[in-house]
Write a protein that holds these residues in place. Structure first.
Motif, PDB file in Angstrom:
ATOM      1  N   ASP A  84      61.692 -30.967 -34.744  1.00  0.00           N
ATOM      2  CA  ASP A  84      61.202 -30.648 -33.408  1.00  0.00           C
ATOM      3  C   ASP A  84      60.184 -31.688 -32.945  1.00  0.00           C
TER       4      ASP A  84
ATOM      5  N   TYR B 237      67.657 -27.123 -28.901  1.00  0.00           N
ATOM      6  CA  TYR B 237      66.893 -25.886 -29.044  1.00  0.00           C
ATOM      7  C   TYR B 237      66.101 -25.585 -27.771  1.00  0.00           C
TER       8      TYR B 237
ATOM      9  N   HIS C 139      66.096 -20.822 -36.354  1.00  0.00           N
ATOM     10  CA  HIS C 139      64.742 -21.300 -36.047  1.00  0.00           C
ATOM     11  C   HIS C 139      64.430 -22.670 -36.629  1.00  0.00           C
ATOM     12  N   GLY C 140      65.450 -23.508 -36.780  1.00  0.00           N
ATOM     13  CA  GLY C 140      65.140 -24.859 -37.204  1.00  0.00           C
ATOM     14  C   GLY C 140      66.301 -25.554 -37.881  1.00  0.00           C
TER      15      GLY C 140
ATOM     16  N   SER D  35      61.911 -12.115 -32.631  1.00  0.00           N
ATOM     17  CA  SER D  35      61.494 -13.392 -33.204  1.00  0.00           C
ATOM     18  C   SER D  35      60.486 -13.175 -34.323  1.00  0.00           C
TER      19      SER D  35
ATOM     20  N   SER E  98      57.780 -15.450 -29.541  1.00  0.00           N
ATOM     21  CA  SER E  98      57.769 -16.852 -29.939  1.00  0.00           C
ATOM     22  C   SER E  98      59.160 -17.458 -29.976  1.00  0.00           C
ATOM     23  N   ASP E  99      59.178 -18.769 -30.212  1.00  0.00           N
ATOM     24  CA  ASP E  99      60.340 -19.531 -30.620  1.00  0.00           C
ATOM     25  C   ASP E  99      61.448 -19.558 -29.551  1.00  0.00           C
ATOM     26  N   ASN E 100      62.691 -19.735 -29.994  1.00  0.00           N
ATOM     27  CA  ASN E 100      63.804 -19.843 -29.055  1.00  0.00           C
ATOM     28  C   ASN E 100      63.988 -18.608 -28.170  1.00  0.00           C
TER      29      ASN E 100
ATOM     30  N   ASP F 133      66.047 -14.996 -33.522  1.00  0.00           N
ATOM     31  CA  ASP F 133      65.942 -16.269 -34.237  1.00  0.00           C
ATOM     32  C   ASP F 133      65.896 -16.065 -35.747  1.00  0.00           C
TER      33      ASP F 133
ATOM     34  N   TYR G 162      54.585 -19.339 -41.050  1.00  0.00           N
ATOM     35  CA  TYR G 162      54.384 -18.000 -40.496  1.00  0.00           C
ATOM     36  C   TYR G 162      54.415 -16.906 -41.563  1.00  0.00           C
TER      37      TYR G 162
ATOM     38  N   ARG H 197      63.501 -23.907 -27.382  1.00  0.00           N
ATOM     39  CA  ARG H 197      62.052 -24.013 -27.591  1.00  0.00           C
ATOM     40  C   ARG H 197      61.544 -25.439 -27.413  1.00  0.00           C
TER      41      ARG H 197
ATOM     42  N   ASP I  40      51.703 -20.523 -29.815  1.00  0.00           N
ATOM     43  CA  ASP I  40      52.831 -21.386 -29.439  1.00  0.00           C
ATOM     44  C   ASP I  40      52.678 -22.744 -30.105  1.00  0.00           C
TER      45      ASP I  40
END
Length: 362
Positions: free
Chosen positions: A269, A152, A91-92, A7, A13-15, A72, A226, A154, A248
Motif C-alpha cells: 500500500d 484496493y 486486507h492486503g 472490518s 476501517s479498511d476497504n 475484509d 491490529y 482503501r 485510519d
C-alpha cells in the motif's frame, strides 16, 4: 437495498470503509447501511452510522437480511439467503503465507480453519489489488469464484486530489514539525508472540537508540499490528509516538516520509505513495522456515534494503536520499508488479461491479 459492512473485528476501517464512504459521496444508490461493531469500537464510528454489535442476534439478523455484504476478513457463521452478494475485499497483498498455507498452527488451529473455510463457501467475489496478488489469494483460500483485479479501494485516498492537504493536517495534529522526517514503523505480528496479561512482546527496533541518533531530526510513528495494538501501552520514548490506535492508517501513510516494516502488507500500500521503504528483517529465516513462509522471495522483490540490525536501519534512515537512488529501479519494478491497478478509482470499479451486476471475469 441493505448493505452490511465488517472490518477487522468490528472496526470502521479498511476497504469496507472506503467503499462505504464512496457510496455516500456518489449518492447514486438508495441503501440502508449497517456496520458490525466490535466491543470497544462502536464509539469510533461516525455519528449517525447504524451499527449492530458483533456476534449478537442483531448482527446475525442484519447479515441474513442483507442484499450486499462487504467484509475484509472472515465473518462469524450466518445463514446466507438467496440473492445476497458477499464481497470479500480481503486486507492486503499476501507476502506471508495465509490460511492453510501458513506453516505455524495454533493448538486449536483445525477448529479455527474449519470455521474460516465455512465462511469462504459464502463468498461471491474476492478482490485482488494486483495480478500478482490474485494468484496466491485464490489458491490460499481455494476460492473457485471470480477474483477481479481492481486495486484496493482503501488506497484511493493516497492518490486523492486533497492528499497533500491531508498530509499537512495529519502532521500538524500529530505535532510533527516542519522539516522533521516522519518514520512510520509498521511491523507485522508473529504467530508465536504472546500478549495480554503479562505480555511477552518484544520490539526489536531499538527505540532509545533511534532517539539518540535521530532525535530532533526525525520522529518515529509506531504502528503495531491490529491484533496486538496495546502490546506496548504506556511506551514513553522521546520522539516516538504510538499511533497503533489511530483510526485510519492512510493518515499515517500520507504523514510519513519513509516506511520501516518487515513482512507486512503495508509495504504494498505504501508503495503507492512512491516514498522509500526499508525492511527490518531480523528474523527472516525463522519467519520463512518456521512461522509462515512467503509467496514472494523478499530478496527478489524488495523495493528497498533488507536489514538485520537496528543500527543498519538507523543508517538507512540517516541516508534516505542514498536509499532512493540505489533502489530506484527495484522500487519501480515493485510498483509495476504490485501497484499497477492503483489509480485512485478502485472504489468506483468495485461498486460498479457489485451494484450494476456487470460480468465479473476471473
Amino acid at each position: 437495498m441493505k448493505i452490511v459492512y465488517y472490518s477487522f473485528g468490528g472496526r470502521y476501517s479498511d476497504n469496507p470503509r472506503a467503499l462505504h464512504q464512496r457510496l455516500l459521496t456518489r449518492g447514486d444508490v438508495d441503501a440502508e447501511h449497517v456496520w458490525l461493531a466490535g466491543p470497544g469500537h462502536a464509539a469510533a464510528f461516525p455519528a449517525g452510522t447504524a451499527t449492530a454489535a458483533l456476534r449478537t442476534p442483531e448482527a446475525t439478523a442484519a447479515l441474513e437480511s442483507a442484499d450486499l455484504v462487504i467484509a475484509d476478513n472472515h465473518l462469524p457463521a450466518w445463514e446466507k439467503r438467496p440473492g445476497t452478494t458477499y464481497l470479500q475485499t480481503w486486507h492486503g497483498t499476501p507476502l506471508k503465507r495465509i490460511h492453510r498455507d501458513a506453516l505455524f498452527t495454533q493448538p486449536d488451529g483445525e477448529d479455527v480453519m474449519s470455521a474460516l473455510d465455512d465462511d469462504i463457501t459464502r463468498w461471491d467475489v474476492l478482490l485482488a489489488p494486483s495480478v500478482a496478488a490474485a494468484v496466491p489469494l485464490r489458491a490460499a483460500f481455494g476460492f473457485p469464484g471470480p477474483v477481479p483485479v481492481t486495486g484496493y479501494p482503501r488506497n484511493d485516498a493516497l492518490l486523492a486530489p486533497g492528499a497533500v492537504e491531508r498530509r499537512a493536517a495529519v502532521r500538524a495534529a500529530l505535532g510533527i514539525a516542519e522539516g522533521t522526517t516522519a518514520v512510520l514503523y509498521a511491523p507485522t505480528w508473529r504467530d508465536d508472540d504472546r500478549f495480554g496479561d503479562g505480555p511477552d512482546f518484544r520490539l526489536q527496533l531499538d527505540l532509545q537508540r533511534f532517539a539518540q541518533r535521530l532525535g530532533g531530526e526525525a520522529v518515529l510513528l509506531l504502528r503495531l499490528h491490529y491484533l496486538v495494538p496495546d502490546a506496548l501501552r504506556g511506551l514513553d520514548v522521546p520522539g516516538v509516538l504510538d499511533v497503533s490506535r489511530h483510526p485510519d492508517i492512510n493518515d499515517l501513510y500520507l504523514a510519513a516520509d519513509v516506511l520501516v516494516t518487515d513482512y507486512s502488507s503495508a509495504m504494498f500500500d505504501f508503495a503507492v505513495t512512491g516514498k522509500p521503504i526499508v525492511s527490518f528483517v531480523y528474523d527472516l529465516e525463522r519467519y520463512r522456515d518456521v512461522l509462515r513462509g512467503f509467496y514472494f522471495d523478499p530478496h527478489e522483490i524488495a523495493a528497498g534494503p533488507l536489514l538485520e540490525t537496528s543500527e543498519e536501519v538507523l543508517d538507512a534512515l540517516a541516508g534516505l536520499e542514498d536509499v532512493r537512488i540505489r533502489f530506484k529501479e527495484r522500487y519501480e519494478a515493485f510498483q509495476e508488479m504490485f501497484c499497477h491497478a492503483e489509480d485512485g478509482h478502485a472504489a468506483d470499479r468495485v461498486l460498479d461491479l457489485v451494484l450494476d451486476h456487470r460480468e465479473v471475469r476471473p
